[in-house]
Design a protein around this motif. Structure first.
Motif, mmCIF file in Angstrom:
data_model
loop_
_atom_site.group_PDB
_atom_site.id
_atom_site.type_symbol
_atom_site.label_atom_id
_atom_site.label_comp_id
_atom_site.label_asym_id
_atom_site.label_seq_id
_atom_site.Cartn_x
_atom_site.Cartn_y
_atom_site.Cartn_z
ATOM 1 N N ASN A 161 1.093 -0.991 -0.067
ATOM 2 C CA ASN A 161 -0.001 0.151 0.085
ATOM 3 C C ASN A 161 0.670 1.424 0.171
ATOM 4 O O ASN A 161 0.544 2.400 -0.265
ATOM 5 C CB ASN A 161 -0.534 -0.481 1.184
ATOM 6 N N ARG A 162 2.062 1.768 0.461
ATOM 7 C CA ARG A 162 3.099 2.499 0.485
ATOM 8 C C ARG A 162 3.855 2.446 -0.012
ATOM 9 O O ARG A 162 5.064 2.309 0.304
ATOM 10 C CB ARG A 162 3.354 2.624 1.787
ATOM 11 N N PRO A 163 4.544 1.441 -1.608
ATOM 12 C CA PRO A 163 5.646 1.483 -2.001
ATOM 13 C C PRO A 163 6.677 2.593 -2.027
ATOM 14 O O PRO A 163 7.359 2.459 -1.428
ATOM 15 C CB PRO A 163 5.616 0.996 -3.437
ATOM 16 N N GLU A 164 5.827 4.221 -2.264
ATOM 17 C CA GLU A 164 7.374 5.352 -2.506
ATOM 18 C C GLU A 164 7.828 5.491 -1.094
ATOM 19 O O GLU A 164 8.467 5.968 -1.083
ATOM 20 C CB GLU A 164 6.454 6.509 -2.905
ATOM 21 N N TYR A 165 6.893 5.722 0.418
ATOM 22 C CA TYR A 165 7.407 5.076 1.927
ATOM 23 C C TYR A 165 8.940 4.451 1.308
ATOM 24 O O TYR A 165 9.509 4.956 2.049
ATOM 25 C CB TYR A 165 6.267 5.156 1.701
ATOM 26 N N TRP A 166 8.556 3.485 1.593
ATOM 27 C CA TRP A 166 9.366 1.924 1.610
ATOM 28 C C TRP A 166 11.012 2.844 0.831
ATOM 29 O O TRP A 166 12.030 2.683 1.331
ATOM 30 C CB TRP A 166 9.041 0.891 1.062
ATOM 31 N N ASN A 167 10.182 3.358 -0.084
ATOM 32 C CA ASN A 167 11.866 3.988 -1.476
ATOM 33 C C ASN A 167 12.766 4.791 -0.805
ATOM 34 O O ASN A 167 13.602 4.650 -0.618
ATOM 35 C CB ASN A 167 11.380 3.522 -2.829
ATOM 36 N N GLY A 168 11.468 5.695 -0.400
ATOM 37 C CA GLY A 168 12.293 6.399 0.451
ATOM 38 C C GLY A 168 12.857 5.878 2.096
ATOM 39 O O GLY A 168 14.180 6.892 1.864
ATOM 40 N N LEU A 169 12.727 5.447 2.768
ATOM 41 C CA LEU A 169 12.785 4.180 3.613
ATOM 42 C C LEU A 169 14.538 4.547 3.455
ATOM 43 O O LEU A 169 15.500 4.222 4.205
ATOM 44 C CB LEU A 169 11.816 3.585 4.256
ATOM 45 N N VAL A 170 14.707 2.934 2.462
ATOM 46 C CA VAL A 170 15.857 2.719 2.152
ATOM 47 C C VAL A 170 16.983 4.015 1.837
ATOM 48 O O VAL A 170 17.719 3.330 3.094
ATOM 49 C CB VAL A 170 15.971 1.841 1.254
ATOM 50 N N LYS A 171 16.662 4.445 1.428
ATOM 51 C CA LYS A 171 17.455 5.908 1.136
ATOM 52 C C LYS A 171 18.180 6.666 2.423
ATOM 53 O O LYS A 171 19.147 7.086 3.159
ATOM 54 C CB LYS A 171 16.468 7.094 0.396
ATOM 55 N N LYS A 172 17.358 6.684 3.233
ATOM 56 C CA LYS A 172 17.876 7.159 4.897
ATOM 57 C C LYS A 172 18.461 6.613 5.807
ATOM 58 O O LYS A 172 19.396 6.791 6.565
ATOM 59 C CB LYS A 172 16.196 7.229 5.534
ATOM 60 N N ILE A 173 18.262 5.259 5.934
ATOM 61 C CA ILE A 173 18.094 4.249 5.961
ATOM 62 C C ILE A 173 20.269 3.928 5.452
ATOM 63 O O ILE A 173 21.568 3.819 6.324
ATOM 64 C CB ILE A 173 17.813 2.506 6.221
ATOM 65 N N ARG A 174 20.386 4.384 4.278
ATOM 66 C CA ARG A 174 21.612 4.286 3.838
ATOM 67 C C ARG A 174 22.501 5.336 3.783
ATOM 68 O O ARG A 174 23.935 6.026 3.938
ATOM 69 C CB ARG A 174 21.588 3.985 1.533
ATOM 70 N N ALA A 175 21.906 6.303 3.990
ATOM 71 C CA ALA A 175 22.242 7.619 4.889
ATOM 72 C C ALA A 175 23.080 8.277 6.082
ATOM 73 O O ALA A 175 23.761 8.215 6.527
ATOM 74 C CB ALA A 175 21.320 9.094 4.292
ATOM 75 N N VAL A 176 22.364 6.591 7.077
ATOM 76 C CA VAL A 176 23.557 6.710 8.105
ATOM 77 C C VAL A 176 24.421 5.483 8.493
ATOM 78 O O VAL A 176 24.267 5.132 8.916
ATOM 79 C CB VAL A 176 22.037 6.784 9.615
ATOM 80 N N TYR A 177 23.683 4.526 8.064
ATOM 81 C CA TYR A 177 23.850 2.885 8.225
ATOM 82 C C TYR A 177 24.475 2.288 6.733
ATOM 83 O O TYR A 177 24.822 2.543 6.064
ATOM 84 C CB TYR A 177 23.008 1.787 7.930
#
Length: 333
Positions: A161-177
């Motif tokens: 239901n929220r694919p765009e959110y998950w695409n953005g979340l991966v980028k946020k995680i990559r930025a710190v981890y």
């Protein structure tokens, strides 16, 4: 001829990817009320495990609630940030690699794959809550130099239901981890997971139904794996990503391979042979494949001496014949 050349090229590419990485011979290190001790880790070393999944928890009141409650004083020690950090540091001290795998528990054990909001307002609130939850542990994973991070576990409806959110979340995680990422897709979900290309591993919780037999043989179970194995191999080669079983394991009960995901509280059908056969079959089917990167046994309690045993029909292989099978395969692969 072109198809043959393409197949050879893809096989060589994937082989190179896998050969650079050693197999993940892991266990799911269950959160406890207490701190982990050296004695608890010694039990992992005795079965030749080289990795462990550490699993802090967040809690949701019901399947339509957007609030994730986590890192509170009411939780068990191992379910909190402080506990996860203590477990990771001890595991690292002993030379084990770690996957941080934050998980959600919905009240009464409702399946997380059905988590779905009833309004846009609630979806936005869930996204904000999940981001806060997962980023807290991504930051801890980076702080502790944890080797792998799992961005979610069995959340199909949320992702659908929220694919765009998950695409953005991966980028946020990559930025710190800066470590390697996966997602733990349920066995009947992974073919529809849309963001494998953005991760390092195709993660699957491997509870595939293999046999209707009460005590299936290793040969029957290996045969039952064949169609699933073909699909996993094809996806791995198409995406040029190795497959990891973010969870794998079987209960020591009758019909354990019929519905391996089943969790109930019956205690009257102990079947150690069925668990041992299923464990051996999964090793024989996958651990020799270059596109397969290993996995994490579900599940391993930190107090080994009191876990499992001959009268236990739950998932843990501890103090059962399946433990010896794991020890042997982990030693040789």
């Amino acid at each position: 001829m072109k198809k043959l050349l393409l197949f050879i090229l893809l096989t060589l590419q994937l082989s190179c990817i896998s050969q650079d990485k050693k197999k993940i011979n892991g266990v799911s290190f269950v959160a406890s009320r207490d701190q982990a001790s050296q004695e608890h880790v010694e039990a992992l070393l005795r079965i030749n495990a080289e990795s462990a999944a550490v699993m802090p928890f967040g809690f949701i009141r019901d399947v339509a609630s957007p609030e994730i409650i986590f890192d509170t004083e009411r939780q068990w020690f191992g379910e909190t940030k402080k506990g996860a950090k203590q477990y990771i540091e001890l595991l690292h001290k002993n030379g084990l690699r770690v996957m941080m795998k934050p998980q959600i528990w919905i009240w009464k054990g409702t399946f997380t794959g059905t988590l779905k909001m009833n309004s846009e307002e609630d979806w936005v609130a869930l996204e904000a809550s999940y981001t806060k939850f997962i980023m807290a542990y991504a930051e801890l994973a980076q702080e502790t130099k944890t080797e792998f991070f799992c961005i979610g576990t069995e959340l199909e409806k949320f992702i659908e239901n929220r694919p765009e959110y998950w695409n953005g979340l991966v980028k946020k995680i990559r930025a710190v981890y800066k470590g390697e990422l996966t997602y733990a897709a349920n066995w009947d979900e992974y073919e529809r997971t849309p963001f494998w290309g953005d991760l390092d591993y195709i993660g699957v919780d491997a509870y595939f139904p293999l046999s209707d037999e009460k005590t299936p043989s290793v040969e029957q179970l290996v045969h039952g794996w064949k169609p699933y194995k073909e699909k996993l191999m094809t996806l791995s080669r198409n995406l040029e990503k190795p497959v990891v079983f973010t969870e794998y394991g079987y209960r020591s009960n009758d019909y354990t391979a019929k519905r391996p995901w089943l969790v109930d509280h019956s205690k009257d059908d102990v079947n150690l042979e069925a668990q041992a056969n299923a464990t051996k079959a999964i090793f024989e089917s996958f651990w020799g494949e270059d596109w397969f990167q290993g996995g994490f046994v579900w599940k391993w309690f930190i107090d080994h001496k009191s876990a499992g045993g001959g009268g236990d029909n739950r998932f843990t292989p501890q103090n059962k014949p399946a433990e010896e099978i794991i020890r042997s395969f982990y030693k040789n692969h």
